[in-house]
Design an enzyme around this catalytic site. Structure first.
Site, PDB file in Angstrom:
ATOM      1  N   ASP A 162     -46.439  93.007  23.821  1.00 39.97           N
ATOM      2  CA  ASP A 162     -46.663  91.318  24.010  1.00 39.97           C
ATOM      3  C   ASP A 162     -48.186  90.946  24.449  1.00 39.97           C
ATOM      4  O   ASP A 162     -48.869  91.856  25.169  1.00 39.97           O
ATOM      5  CB  ASP A 162     -45.736  91.146  25.233  1.00 39.97           C
ATOM      6  N   SER A 200     -40.192  81.889  33.159  1.00 40.98           N
ATOM      7  CA  SER A 200     -39.436  81.940  34.541  1.00 40.98           C
ATOM      8  C   SER A 200     -39.763  80.690  35.323  1.00 40.98           C
ATOM      9  O   SER A 200     -39.024  80.464  36.266  1.00 40.98           O
ATOM     10  CB  SER A 200     -40.319  83.138  34.805  1.00 40.98           C
ATOM     11  N   GLY A 231     -43.498  81.852  29.344  1.00 40.11           N
ATOM     12  CA  GLY A 231     -43.560  81.166  30.694  1.00 40.11           C
ATOM     13  C   GLY A 231     -42.203  80.638  31.096  1.00 40.11           C
ATOM     14  O   GLY A 231     -42.039  79.719  31.904  1.00 40.11           O
TER      15      GLY A 231
END
Length: 286
Positions: free
Chosen positions: A84, A214, A212
């Protein structure tokens, strides 16, 4: 079980109208937590190792990638391995040897033309080796302590027309889009632009990816998955769970010296977090 391919898990999620959940792996405990939770839920999962995690391990991708792969192979459910946020082309070229089936090449910080050129070169290289490749357009922000753009700043959101041109020019297999989330959020207060997600879904013919995640509330994630986001990346939430559990244990036992006593609690906390997201978003295995 043999390692699954990210492409297969993403395609399966798209057909089922769910999302493929990808979890960032920093330590062996991260990988173990994800696989443990995936088995409990009976859902597939993607283990992903970021360039920052590789830097943490001294710039060596093979030890952590091979350890994560071995954990994945013990799973009773389908688990894939993904590299990633790769910006270093030298690391990109280690992807095939690391056992991953997919890579996210990140040239989003470059001007548009340079992003297209670099990503097309990376995609050609990846496809020649049978690797599925994801890229990013727009600016999600929040990595490496960088300040996020204002949600309405030029370039902060992915433009649908530009996204269509970008996918056609680069021939990537998936597109990470900027729709209101950002990396490294420890509170779940981000609001997604669902109208933009719908426009992007209509503009491109490859799976959309949310980074993003979370920092995004459950209801927002469910709506995003229903609206066209097919791969959802989760990292910081695992680290928050891990660190909170470890900090509490060390506070209760300040003289304890055996790391297994607190690492096991951190691993359990991460597994509970992974289980929550899988039950919320993922389709059953099979």
């Amino acid at each position: 079980m043999p390692l699954s391919a990210t492409a297969d898990l993403v395609a399966r999620a798209a057909r089922a109208g769910h999302a493929a959940c990808a979890f960032n792996v920093i330590t062996l405990e991260h990988a173990e937590a994800v696989v443990d939770a995936a088995e409990r839920v009976g859902a597939p999962a993607i283990l992903q190792i970021s360039e920052n995690a590789v830097k943490y391990h001294g710039g060596r991708v093979l030890p952590i990638a091979r350890a994560a792969a071995e954990v994945a192979r013990t799973a009773a459910v389908d688990v894939a391995l993904h590299l990633d946020h790769v910006r270093d082309e030298g690391l990109l070229r280690q992807a095939a040897d690391a056992g991953v089936s997919s890579v996210m090449y990140d040239a989003a910080g470059l001007p548009y033309a340079a992003n297209v050129e670099a990503t097309r070169r990376a995609a050609d290289w990846a496809h020649e080796r049978g690797l599925w490749i994801e890229a990013e357009l727009g600016w999600i922000g929040g990595k490496d302590g960088e300040a996020p753009l204002d949600a309405h700043a030029p370039g902060a959101r992915t433009d649908p027309d530009q996204a269509a041109a970008y996918v056609a020019a680069t021939r990537v297999d998936a597109l990470a889009v900027a729709v209101g989330s950002r990396h490294a959020m420890t509170t779940r207060t981000a609001t997604l632009d669902h109208a933009l997600i719908a426009k992007l879904r209509g503009a491109v013919d490859v799976p959309l990816v949310l980074h993003g995640s979370s920092g995004v509330a459950d209801a927002e994630l469910v709506q995003a998955a229903a609206g066209g986001i097919v791969k959802i990346n989760i990292g910081t939430a695992l680290n928050v769970a891990f660190t909170t559990a470890v900090r509490a244990r060390l506070a209760d036992d300040p003289r304890g010296a055996d790391p297994r006593a607190y690492l096991s609690l951190g691993r359990t906390a991460m597994a509970e977090t992974v289980e929550h997201f899988l039950r919320l978003l993922a389709a059953p295995n099979g």
